[in-house]
Design a protein around this motif. Sequence first.
Motif, short mmCIF file in Angstrom:
data_model
loop_
_atom_site.label_atom_id
_atom_site.label_comp_id
_atom_site.label_asym_id
_atom_site.label_seq_id
_atom_site.Cartn_x
_atom_site.Cartn_y
_atom_site.Cartn_z
N ASP A 1 13.97 44.06 33.07
CA ASP A 1 12.63 43.50 33.05
C ASP A 1 11.92 43.65 34.40
N GLY A 2 10.88 44.49 34.41
CA GLY A 2 10.11 44.69 35.63
C GLY A 2 10.80 45.54 36.68
N ARG A 3 11.97 46.07 36.35
CA ARG A 3 12.74 46.82 37.34
C ARG A 3 12.98 48.27 36.94
N LEU A 4 12.96 48.54 35.62
CA LEU A 4 13.36 49.85 35.11
C LEU A 4 12.17 50.64 34.61
N CYS A 5 12.14 51.92 34.97
CA CYS A 5 11.11 52.85 34.51
C CYS A 5 11.79 54.09 33.94
#
Length: 499
Positions: free
Chosen positions: A90-94
Amino acid sequence: MAVSSTISSNPMSFKHGLSLWCPQSSPSLHRTLQSSSSSSIGFKTFLRNHVVAASSSSSFANENREYVIVGGGNAAGYAARSFVEHGMADGRLCIVTKEAYAPYERPALTKGYLFPLDKKPARLPGFHTCVGSGGERQTPDWYKEKGIEMLYEDPVTGIDIEKQTATTISGKLLKYGTLIVATGCTATRFPEKIGGNLPGVHYIRDVADADSLISSLEKAHKLVVVGGGYIGMEVAAAAVGWKLDTTIIFPENHLLQRLFTPSLAQKYEEFYQENGVKFIKGASIKNLEAGSDGRVASIKLENGSTIEADTVIIGIGAKPAVSPFERLGLNNSVGGIQVDGQFRTGIPGIFAIGDVAAFPLKMYNRMARVEHVDHARRSAQHCVKSLLTAHTSSYDYLPSFYSRVFEYEGSPRKIWWQFFGDNVGETIQVGNFDPKIATFWIDSGKLKGVLLESGSPEEFQLLPELAKSQPFVDKSKLQSASSVEEALEIARTSLQATV
């Protein structure tokens, strides 16, 4: 498995084939900072101050990602699931992908996706990862709900190792803390000068390719499949359902030569022939020729003969998509990016998984690169677990391959085989394909590999146990077995004796 299922390997030893200089990447320090309640510096602050160069931090402030996965295939989908399971998505992985779709189970493209339109063909969102292994269907909404950023149709064209940035084809600049390369393979293509790009000539690696092929199949009469491997066999099986005049052309002496024995291949070839498929073996193609409308009309062989075709499918293998990543260190023997048993490249903070990774095949003590969906799944899970936890064990993969074809409604019979292990040594074949047949590979008295057609779930479950344990078996007993069931029981007894 990528669509095709192949393994490339060489006898290079572990210690010589693997770069042992693979220091722990920055995520280990990230975890320490995150887990330390007394730390006065948070992870985000650390990333800004130390990972992002001071001179450029303001420019990239909105482009910083802790974890970036390059590629949107099977491996990426399973890696995403692992990040979620560890609470680190969450909010860290792209995920950056050239695909227009969220990760999906690619093998479907040459199996259920090609079923005739009146035979309930597979379509998205039905086969998004991770349904192929019995997991949750990860639709685009799933990624949104999990806080995973998806950049579609924007492949990475290069990376700057020193600045820890990845550049996409649209010009987007992504600053990463950890990079996972999961770009898979690209189809091997015929050169344009011999007709490789003519209208009506198809290659299959993604949904767009499969949709284009289906459009041609709807109008086709004479189909030629070039290649006698997995793709060739699976596409030809689908073509039978479309009731097309189908010919398979390949240079080898029999189907799937890198795995099947001649006698085993003969059984499958006979079944295909009974269903109207023609074979031209040992043939080399000179060029593809266009008709007056510019579409492919025929294939000219080196021996001077010509085969008519209004649709051609080229299935002659694939090559790892490594061009933007050559500085990471390539393995010249098996292809791909060289990694260690935790999928770390020689560059701290950069990993490679799936088809593109050249890794130490622990149980056979050699380097290998495997194009198979099972490896894509397992390598992704192992990599992320090693990255996010204290897990330090090396990847211990058992090679396995399978195919399922003729599964559409009205098919004469379903074909489903599985193979586990190593196809080395002498072979013993049991059964006559009605429907079962099994082939055992034995080397120095040990059972090294086994292939089973039309087994029961319990029989299929036995195969990896046999291949992992490599029990000593009585060849004479196997040779005299009157049925596949008896042969498997002999192998099972050998396994129990080993244990």
